[in-house]
Design an enzyme around this catalytic site. Structure first.
Site: not given
Lengths: 286, 286, 286, 286
Positions: D230-231
């Protein structure tokens, strides 16, 4: 927003290959470094639109020379073009009536340095906001308007505007229709805020019209003023949700927040030289 | 959304003290537990509006008895009221023409269980979307419409709708004006999606109208259909930002996302019994 | 917003059948006419939430009597409840540091009559905004804060607040962490505006954090202050689109518009008695 | 969206004067007409970013020659650059699990011709959506994943993807963490949709986290997948308002509309060659 001084060119003309190359060649030839460039075409009408902003830090031409040297290029391609400099702050006249919200909003942005303009004067057809102007130390000029004195008063306003070298008029909820002499003196340089999502609810009491129709969104529209009422080129619009629980009075109150932010945003684009007008529409290079 | 079966009452009537107390007294007297209640008044017109939803889990009246027992209370206060049950799923007919986006959107919501309705049939004036209906196993009925057969075809449609016990018609981009016989048979039960922010751009080709005017937002509006074209009570509206770079074709493409979500949201409120119509406006208890 | 004086009850308690009926019975028994009622339950936790506002025009109880007569009903159902009157305007202290945008926004709303409150004083840890306060004729109190004097200064602030019967503190971009003595003296009565979409970018320099992460929206959050930094109950949040073209400085400038409107909206709900706090979350009966 | 075939160059490199002039000179030298150009600099890092799209209608170079002739110019200025053609439609693999909403949304856009891509196959770790794929006649491949077979299964997936000349993977609510072998094979070519406004609520069950925190907006984020969960670089984000009345189940239901539109919009920009990735952030030339 670049810290150093910049020049901006807005251009539209018939499209043909090589235009970007030629304009950027002019800038590069004099050591200009481009900070931002946006260009697109309208394929249906074969039109070319462009905005380019470059740093003047190492630019070898002085300001007066730029326009005269660029002119032949513009003429060769039938360009409409406009050259502006970030260091030449716009000089604004704010026109107001009785409502203070847009006035206070603009004055507080100006006072904090957020809005890079000069505001030499405020003009009003009422005395209501005289104390508001005084709070921010801006000269306030009262021009009461009646059918019999309107032409004469607008002539006096125009003299005052010219005396102060005003280049942009902001109708910050000025509830009086502007006459042709003013409009023609400031083509595409008078910004109005209309309290509806145009073209819905043209004319008077748009919140009442919105309430009657039962819309679920209310809007605000900032546009340049032309001689067709509420029909000028739209610069910015926004809306907010409302519901059956809101009375007309609630819509009036809620709508003020839209009016403030929509007018301020349109004005921001105007004073940062982002707006090009073509055929009663705007291109906003935002 | 409560898991168990619920009843919902929608009410409007002249306002007077004690109405909430009396209606909730009726529910409490039969062991109903209220899950959700919203009430407000219109002080200008002295009107009372209310929605109340209660659990039927321990309620001591059976469904048929509720209406007959509530009727005297309603009559006493000149109430318009409507009683609906969450377990009685609405039966929808989808009307379409050639554009598939709203159709696929509703069918996929239905197939996944998100939209709690029955869809016994799809009706179209074209054969274009026959295969789309087939993908989701919904019977497709083709009713070609011409000026000469319109009245006759709508009669046939009405027969078909009645045969299938349809209670709600959804015009999912049905590009044909509905006749009075259908409208009068389904008052405030025909939902349309208009591809503009009404009342701006009424009628044909709203995206072209929007492009010509140079608006900075495009919209979509879902409303109940009345015999005045695009003038019925608005249920939901939304907008999205557009810019000078978008062609008419881009507006058409971008607008589809608005049309889908605005229609689906309005339909959700309709099928969950959240919408009350009064004087050509809606109260949406959302 | 009703013109006449109203009373508002906010309630939460364990859910059971008959609660709305009983509360509205209390109001009806004394000739109160309900203007607005919202009630819902949390089925997972079996909780009942309600807000009811009624006209005091023909109400037969005087204000002091209402609370004492309602208390037994509340106790019987283990209610948390709060009674407020529209005529008792909240008394606000504005805390500011160096940024003027939220301060000017609130003062201009107050000055125009839009925001129905009293603002007896402004408190700041800097002298920067002394002239801004003076423009609107509000007494300005300078409390410089250092690690060594913080406890003492907050004690002095608290004395001043009590002297002026302040009931609500608004941290209008006050860049100083508030100590426990103040927080505990004003539980759920200190509103802060945090310049991010919480819980993203807690703590210092949220716009820099947002820029680094490359988010496409920036936000602002207004919440009640608790002893956990930026963790209190959220009242209102909003966002705006940003793009790769915006620098950190642009985000700071653009975000001011969000901060102003989000704080003003949260404060509106607070002063119109629309906000109920339960378990570190708010119910906003908007 | 131009009707004829176009070429697009995405560029970033150290900034210096003359870059736009030189790149547009290359295009003009071979009779290319520029349709759209956007350029800006990052003054803090002295970086130059540009996207230019030109018509190939009268362009005198064939496709294979363009890259080889442009390469020396790119090398001279240390450019990262990417050349793409509108006629070469992206080849997508859709990865799904059990939720159908994003899948149906993309398939219906594809079927109607709105989304100009090829979709040779759908891959899933469950069999749930096999019939959904069948409805739209797309081959469905089931790869059950367990800790013991994950590496092996991803190797098989990679073989399949290569066999079908897939260039873009869309994780359309694929609830399985992708391994490094896939990520490294498709750098900045795997789009994910995360059901929160990142960086808030990273990881599992973001709607539950949002409910617990009591936020007033829920969001969705589409980003390129990197090995940091999720980065990755954010392409698009949007939010919608929610209130205390919504349960976690309501948030899940409402959020689907965000997930669909945010993923579809990000994918649109990806397939129309509008997205440039630099230092874990995107430049979206929209």
């Amino acid at each position: 927003m670049p810290a150093s001084d910049t020049a901006t060119l807005l251009i539209h003309c018939p499209d043909q290959p090589g235009l970007v190359h030629e304009v950027t060649g002019f800038i590069f030839a004099h050591q200009g470094n481009i900070l931002d460039l946006e260009q697109h075409i309208d394929p249906h009408e074969n039109l070319f639109f462009m905005r380019v902003e470059w740093s003047l830090e190492k630019f070898t031409l002085n300001r007066d020379a730029i326009a005269s040297l660029f002119a032949p290029l513009g003429e060769r391609h039938q360009m409409w073009w406009k050259l502006q400099f970030s260091s030449e702050r716009k000089r604004l006249a704010l026109f107001v009536s009785k409502e203070s919200h847009c006035l206070y909003d603009l004055l507080s942005r100006h006072e904090s340095g957020e809005l890079p303009v000069h505001i030499p004067l405020i003009i009003s057809n009422h005395e209501t906001l005289k104390s508001a102007a005084a709070r921010f130390d801006i000269p306030f000029h009262h021009f009461p308007i009646s059918p019999s004195n309107k032409v004469e008063q607008e002539k006096a306003q125009l003299d005052l505007l010219k005396h102060h070298h005003i280049d942009t008029i902001v109708l910050a909820r000025y509830m009086q229709i502007i006459g042709e002499s003013l409009i023609n003196a400031y083509p595409n340089h008078i910004l109005n805020i209309h309290h509806s999502f145009l073209p819905a609810f043209i004319g008077a009491k748009p919140y009442h019209q919105a309430y009657e129709r039962g819309v679920k969104l209310i809007g605000a529209t900032s546009h340049y003023v032309t001689t067709d009422l509420d029909q000028g080129p739209i610069i910015h619009q926004d809306v907010m949700k409302v519901s059956h629980e809101e009375s007309v009075e609630d819509l009036v109150r809620l709508g003020k927040d839209l009016e403030k932010t929509v007018l301020a945003k349109a004005l921001w684009w105007h004073v940062t030289n982002k707006v090009l007008v073509y055929h009663n529409k705007t291109v906003v290079f935002s």
